[in-house]
Write an enzyme that holds these catalytic residues in place. Sequence first.
Site, short mmCIF file in Angstrom:
data_model
loop_
_atom_site.label_atom_id
_atom_site.label_comp_id
_atom_site.label_asym_id
_atom_site.label_seq_id
_atom_site.Cartn_x
_atom_site.Cartn_y
_atom_site.Cartn_z
N GLU A 180 33.06 -87.41 47.55
CA GLU A 180 32.53 -86.32 48.37
C GLU A 180 33.57 -85.72 49.31
O GLU A 180 33.40 -85.69 50.53
CB GLU A 180 31.31 -86.80 49.17
CG GLU A 180 30.15 -87.16 48.26
CD GLU A 180 28.84 -87.42 49.01
OE1 GLU A 180 28.88 -87.69 50.22
OE2 GLU A 180 27.78 -87.34 48.38
N GLU A 381 26.20 -89.22 41.42
CA GLU A 381 25.17 -89.77 42.32
C GLU A 381 23.94 -88.89 42.22
O GLU A 381 24.06 -87.66 42.23
CB GLU A 381 25.62 -89.80 43.78
CG GLU A 381 26.63 -90.87 44.10
CD GLU A 381 26.99 -90.92 45.59
OE1 GLU A 381 26.12 -90.63 46.44
OE2 GLU A 381 28.16 -91.23 45.88
#
Length: 482
Positions: A180, A381
Site C-alpha cells: 500500500e 487483499e
Amino acid sequence: MSQLKGFPKDFLWGAATAANQVEGAWDVDGKGPSLADAMVAGTHQVPRRITLDIDDGKYYYPSHNGTDFYHHYKEDIALFAEMGFKVYRMSINWPRIFPKGTETEPNEAGLAFYDKVFAELKKYGIEPLVTLYHNEMPLNLVTEFEGWSDRRCIDCFLRFAEVLFRRYKGVVKYWIPFNEINDLTTPVGNWNHGGILNPGTEFFTDQADDPDKRYAALHNQFVASARAVLLGREIDPEFRFGTMICHITVYPLTCHPDDVLLTQQEDLLRNCFSGDVQVKGYYPYYIKRYFERNNIHFPILPGDEEVLRAGKVDFYTFSYYMTNCVTAQKDAAQVSGNIMGGAKNPYLTATEWNWQIDPVGLRYTLNHIYDRYGVPIMITENGIGARDTLEADGSVHDPYRIDYLKAHIEQMRLAIDDGVELVGYTPWSAMDLVSVSTGEVEKRYGFVYVDKDNQGNGTMKRYKKDSFYWYKHVIETNGEEL
Ligand code: BGP
C-alpha cells in the site's frame, strides 16, 4: 454463470497475511523491534497509542505475540495447503533480518526462520508472494533517521532486499517491494508506512503532519522500490515485481459537476498517482501541479527520474475493502476506511467498523485499472473484519464472510469476462491476526480462527471456520462453484 469465460486454469488462489500481524515472537532469535511493535492495542472507539519507549509493564502491544505464526507455521501452512492454496502472500519482518536496520551483516537466525517457512510452502507446492515492507521498519530507523523521510533508508532497505534476493533466488519469484505504497498520500500513513513520528503525534488515528517530509518519504520509497526491481532483475531475471495500492474507489455522491470534479481529483491523488509512478515510471502531470499548488517541496536528486523509469514493476496489485463517496457538501454523513473515510453511499451497507461493502465496485475498479495500465493484476487483499463466535464444539459459523467473499468473487469473474487480465486473488486473511487500524484480534478476517482476544488472552489454538471449507471448495472448482 456458466456462459462466462471463467477463471484461467493457472489462477493463483490463496490468501494473505503480514509478518507483524501474525508472527509474534517480537524479540525472539535476535529480532529487533519494528514500528508495529510500538503500537499499543486499541479498539474501534479507543485509538492506538504510539510509544517509542516500549513498556510492556504499562501497555499491551498486540504484535508482540501476534497470533504466534512464528511457533505455529507448520500447522498453519498445513491448513493453507488443506484449503488448496496455490499462493501465500506474506511479508518478511525487516528487523528479524536487520534488527536495527543499519547493520551490514544479516541476522542468520532470522533468515533461518524464513528458510523453514519457504521449505514448508514448497512441500505443498504453494507459491510464495513476498512483501518486503509491510509496516515493519526497524524502530531504530524511526528514531535515528526519522524513517523514510531520510534518504539513508534507501540503502538500508536495499541491503535487506539484496540479502533476500540472493538467498531466495529460485525459491521466491513474486515480490512486492512496498505494501500500500499510496498510504503516504494521507497523514495517517506517516507512522506505519513512513516511519515518521512528528512532534505532537500520540495516536495512530490522529497524527501531526508535515507534507514535505511525508512526500519526501514517499519519493524515497519509489526510488528504493525501483532500485530493488533493478537489483532483483540482475540477480534473477525470473523475478517479477508488483506495485501494491490501497485502492479506495471513489464515486461522486451526486452528479453535480462539483462532486464529479472533486471525485476525479481525489481518485488521481490517492489511487492513481503511486501506481502511475511505479507502473508507468514517472511523476504524472497532475501531481506536479498538486505539489506546486500546495507548496509541497522535497528533494528529487539527479538520477532519480532515470531510476524510476528503468525500475518499473511488472504487475499491479491492490487491496480492496470498500468504496466511498466524495462530495463538496459539508454536512454529508461519513463512513470509515483503512486509510481514509468518505461520504456515505445510500445504496451500500457497511460492516460494524463502518467500512462500506461494494462487490460491484470491484468489477468497476478492475476495469478501471486494466484500462489504465494494461498489465496483469492481482487482488492482494480483500475481506471483511467481523466478530466471530467459537462454538463449544470448535466450529465457527461465519456466513457473513462467505457472503462477502462470494459476492466479490462473482464480480471478479465478470471482470475476467469483460477482458481484464486478473491472475490471482489473496484475500485478507489466511488466518486471524492483529488489525492495523484498531489493534484488535476480535476484528477477525481469517479462514482460520485463532483463540486469542483483544487483551492477549487465549490458547492460540486454531479452528477451521465455515468459510475455510467454503473457500476450499471454491479453489477445488476453480471458482466455478461459489
Ligand atoms: C490494509 C493493510 C493490512 C490489513 C488491512 C485491514 O490496509 O495492508 O495490513 O490490516 O488493511 O485493515 P485493518 O487491519 O485496519 O482492519
